[in-house]
Enzyme design. Structure first.
Site, mmCIF file in Angstrom:
data_model
loop_
_atom_site.group_PDB
_atom_site.id
_atom_site.type_symbol
_atom_site.label_atom_id
_atom_site.label_comp_id
_atom_site.label_asym_id
_atom_site.label_seq_id
_atom_site.Cartn_x
_atom_site.Cartn_y
_atom_site.Cartn_z
ATOM 1 N N SER A 116 0.890 -1.271 0.296
ATOM 2 C CA SER A 116 0.542 -0.330 0.331
ATOM 3 C C SER A 116 1.166 0.726 0.086
ATOM 4 O O SER A 116 0.259 2.379 -0.208
ATOM 5 C CB SER A 116 -1.056 -0.035 1.136
ATOM 6 O OG SER A 116 -1.910 -0.952 1.271
ATOM 7 N N HIS A 137 -2.773 -3.578 -6.321
ATOM 8 C CA HIS A 137 -2.879 -3.283 -4.884
ATOM 9 C C HIS A 137 -4.579 -3.233 -5.626
ATOM 10 O O HIS A 137 -5.519 -2.569 -5.976
ATOM 11 C CB HIS A 137 -2.817 -2.274 -5.203
ATOM 12 C CG HIS A 137 -2.629 -1.642 -3.746
ATOM 13 N ND1 HIS A 137 -3.847 -0.378 -3.659
ATOM 14 C CD2 HIS A 137 -2.906 -1.928 -2.552
ATOM 15 C CE1 HIS A 137 -3.899 0.020 -2.024
ATOM 16 N NE2 HIS A 137 -3.391 -1.176 -1.644
ATOM 17 N N GLU A 149 -5.954 -1.537 -8.476
ATOM 18 C CA GLU A 149 -5.128 -0.895 -8.497
ATOM 19 C C GLU A 149 -3.779 -1.692 -9.494
ATOM 20 O O GLU A 149 -3.384 -2.300 -8.656
ATOM 21 C CB GLU A 149 -4.119 0.968 -8.125
ATOM 22 C CG GLU A 149 -5.645 1.686 -7.428
ATOM 23 C CD GLU A 149 -5.339 1.826 -6.767
ATOM 24 O OE1 GLU A 149 -5.703 3.370 -6.023
ATOM 25 O OE2 GLU A 149 -4.167 1.699 -5.541
ATOM 26 N N ASN A 187 -6.002 6.193 -2.293
ATOM 27 C CA ASN A 187 -4.893 6.345 -0.836
ATOM 28 C C ASN A 187 -4.556 8.208 -0.899
ATOM 29 O O ASN A 187 -3.726 8.087 0.593
ATOM 30 C CB ASN A 187 -4.146 5.327 -0.199
ATOM 31 C CG ASN A 187 -4.879 4.290 0.308
ATOM 32 O OD1 ASN A 187 -6.423 4.195 1.078
ATOM 33 N ND2 ASN A 187 -3.707 3.312 0.298
HETATM 34 P P1 NAI Z 1 -1.578 -9.113 7.587
HETATM 35 O O1 NAI Z 1 -0.106 -8.731 8.499
HETATM 36 O O2 NAI Z 1 -2.833 -10.078 7.905
HETATM 37 O O3 NAI Z 1 -0.468 -11.061 6.967
HETATM 38 C C1 NAI Z 1 0.709 -10.301 6.479
HETATM 39 C C2 NAI Z 1 1.215 -12.703 6.302
HETATM 40 O O4 NAI Z 1 2.470 -12.103 5.581
HETATM 41 C C3 NAI Z 1 0.724 -12.901 7.824
HETATM 42 O O5 NAI Z 1 0.390 -14.255 7.921
HETATM 43 C C4 NAI Z 1 2.433 -13.566 8.242
HETATM 44 O O6 NAI Z 1 2.368 -14.550 8.507
HETATM 45 C C5 NAI Z 1 3.320 -13.854 6.907
HETATM 46 N N1 NAI Z 1 4.559 -13.137 6.659
HETATM 47 C C6 NAI Z 1 4.957 -11.986 6.906
HETATM 48 N N2 NAI Z 1 6.598 -12.056 6.827
HETATM 49 C C7 NAI Z 1 6.701 -13.425 6.207
HETATM 50 C C8 NAI Z 1 7.420 -14.046 5.117
HETATM 51 N N3 NAI Z 1 9.084 -13.263 5.626
HETATM 52 N N4 NAI Z 1 7.307 -14.657 4.235
HETATM 53 C C9 NAI Z 1 6.362 -15.327 4.071
HETATM 54 N N5 NAI Z 1 5.067 -14.784 4.895
HETATM 55 C C10 NAI Z 1 5.444 -13.776 5.803
HETATM 56 O O7 NAI Z 1 -1.133 -7.990 6.272
HETATM 57 P P2 NAI Z 1 -2.097 -7.808 5.384
HETATM 58 O O8 NAI Z 1 -3.264 -6.021 6.619
HETATM 59 O O9 NAI Z 1 -2.497 -8.641 4.595
HETATM 60 O O10 NAI Z 1 -1.339 -7.109 4.288
HETATM 61 C C11 NAI Z 1 -0.099 -7.479 3.587
HETATM 62 C C12 NAI Z 1 0.238 -6.707 2.640
HETATM 63 O O11 NAI Z 1 -1.259 -6.398 1.863
HETATM 64 C C13 NAI Z 1 1.087 -5.425 2.691
HETATM 65 O O12 NAI Z 1 2.467 -5.361 2.061
HETATM 66 C C14 NAI Z 1 -0.239 -4.098 2.865
HETATM 67 O O13 NAI Z 1 0.694 -2.739 3.055
HETATM 68 C C15 NAI Z 1 -0.866 -4.186 1.604
HETATM 69 N N6 NAI Z 1 -2.220 -3.840 1.703
HETATM 70 C C16 NAI Z 1 -3.352 -4.542 3.138
HETATM 71 C C17 NAI Z 1 -4.261 -3.671 3.256
HETATM 72 C C18 NAI Z 1 -5.539 -3.764 3.999
HETATM 73 O O14 NAI Z 1 -6.228 -2.905 4.192
HETATM 74 N N7 NAI Z 1 -4.783 -4.752 5.471
HETATM 75 C C19 NAI Z 1 -5.480 -2.609 1.933
HETATM 76 C C20 NAI Z 1 -4.041 -3.009 1.214
HETATM 77 C C21 NAI Z 1 -2.637 -3.954 1.010
#
Ligand code: NAI
Length: 391
Positions: A116, A137, A149, A187
């Site tokens: 993001s 995205h 996006e 955003n």
């Molecule tokens: P989250 O914290 O729910 O999930 C992240 C996952 O990645 C966890 O299950 C973790 O165990 C895993 N992880 C961490 N390091 C790792 C590695 N080295 N190798 C493999 N797995 C690993 O996070 P979320 O909210 O799903 O966000 C993920 C990405 O998406 C971020 O880059 C965030 O900026 C982006 N994003 C988030 C949004 C949201 O509303 N939460 C919306 C759009 C994009």
């Protein structure tokens, strides 16, 4: 098509569901086995609920589930045609995963990030072949939100961009192509919805409930800014604002608010903590705010509040077009399909008239003498030339 999803958290599991529903073979990888188990259980529950609602049958549920496998070795993604990374928002960790992944996948596999806030150029730079890297995205929840996006970095090849757009469109999503700049489209353009509402509150013009009701009753927004900030979480929303502000070299237009910072610091995060700008019951419903009345004086204040927030949103959308962040169609689609705005902001500008927008912004600039209220050069030029965005 074989899709690899990296990270099985909120976004990764949603993206996997979208791709599997469209018939792709999906592998989700996570370093944390508990996160993989949780994603598998959550999908089972979501699909069962869809059966209860009569939206899918059990055959469809089985089909979607059998299209997804859960893996805990990155090498298992080696047969992917496209990988989408959704792990923790940390450039160094993402870079490490990307360079390892590139050693396993074929030369023509596209390597995408769902980031993001990080630049796609900085992530692409971790690859030997950065031309295969692109930003894809999604919005939360990925299965429900129509918009995606797609962000080419300066290194991204035309083929990578075209294949990514075609693939995402085939997943029944609306694609908006955005330049690799902070906040991409949504955003960035949405910032005044929160920022101007907070500023109006800080000036003592109205309380949270009146500002929310102005945006909902007059503007037709589904949620007011304060309800939405409580829904997103004041910690998360504040961090996005601060990141965008810093990334834009402290442009005062994106300045974060002390009000929101204090709410985040106090742990008044919103729905998830039971208290934010409103109080919530155990079902996450707002405990009725009895202060909201509707006198004639209040109706006029609400109109002023709505006009002020709307014109700041329009100014941001116009400036994004002025700086070629995306096309006018994509900017309007992004806001209606990514964050459910009732109308596209540029179409709204046409409806209100460009002259109205320029006058309103100049009025605020004259009052405050703050750079935050500067009118986009594009709006001023269009006003002189009597132009509209769409007609
Ligand atoms: P989250 O914290 O729910 O999930 C992240 C996952 O990645 C966890 O299950 C973790 O165990 C895993 N992880 C961490 N390091 C790792 C590695 N080295 N190798 C493999 N797995 C690993 O996070 P979320 O909210 O799903 O966000 C993920 C990405 O998406 C971020 O880059 C965030 O900026 C982006 N994003 C988030 C949004 C949201 O509303 N939460 C919306 C759009 C994009």
């Amino acid at each position: 098509m074989n899709i690899g999803v990296i990270g099985s958290g909120t976004m990764g599991s949603g993206i996997a569901q979208v791709a599997a529903t469209s018939g792709c073979q999906v592998k989700i990888y996570d370093t944390n086995q508990a996160a993989l188990d949780k994603a598998k259980d959550a999908l089972d529950k979501i699909l069962s609920r869809l059966i209860e609602k009569g939206r899918i049958d059990s055959e469809e549920k089985n089909r979607i589930q059998s299209n997804i496998s859960y893996v805990n070795n990155l090498i298992d993604l080696s047969d992917s045609n496209l990988t989408i990374e959704a792990i923790v928002e940390n450039l160094e960790i993402k870079k490490k995963v990307f360079s390892e992944l590139e050693g396993y996948v074929s030369d023509d596999c596209i390597i995408a990030s769902n980031t993001s806030s990080l630049s796609i150029a900085s992530i692409a730079a971790s690859l030997k072949n950065p031309k295969r890297c692109v930003g894809i995205h999604f919005f939360n929840p990925a299965p429900l939100m129509k918009l995606v996006e797609v962000i080419p970095a300066i290194q991204t090849s035309y083929e990578t961009l075209e294949t990514s757009i075609d693939t995402i469109a085939s997943w029944n999503k609306t694609v908006a192509v955005a330049k690799d700049t902070p906040g991409f489209i949504v955003n960035r353009v949405a910032r005044p919805f929160y920022g101007e509402a907070l500023r109006i509150y800080e000036e003592g013009i109205a309380d949270f409930a009146i500002i929310d009701s102005a945006m909902k009753d007059i503007g037709g927004f589904r949620m007011g800014p304060f309800e939405l900030m409580d829904f997103i979480g004041n910690d998360v929303n504040y961090t996005v604002t601060e990141t965008v502000f810093t990334a834009f070299y402290f442009d005062p237009r994106y300045k974060p608010s002390f009000t929101q910072k204090r709410f985040a610091e106090a742990g008044y995060l919103g729905r998830k903590s039971g208290i934010g700008y409103y109080e919530y019951d155990e079902n996450g419903k707002i405990i009725e705010n009895k202060g909201v009345t509707s006198s004639a004086a209040e109706t006029s204040i609400k109109q002023q509040i709505f006009d002020r927030v709307l014109v700041m949103l329009i100014n941001e959308a116009a400036d994004a077009l002025f700086l070629n962040i995306a096309s006018a169609e994509d900017i309007d689609n992004a806001m209606t399909k990514g964050v459910n705005y009732p109308k596209g902001l540029l179409a709204w500008a046409d409806e209100k008239s460009i002259n109205w927008c320029v006058s309103k912004l100049d009025e605020m600039y004259t009052e405050y003498h703050e750079d935050r209220y500067r009118c986009s050069p594009l709006l001023r030029k269009m006003n002189k030339e009597n132009k509209t965005f769409f007609n």
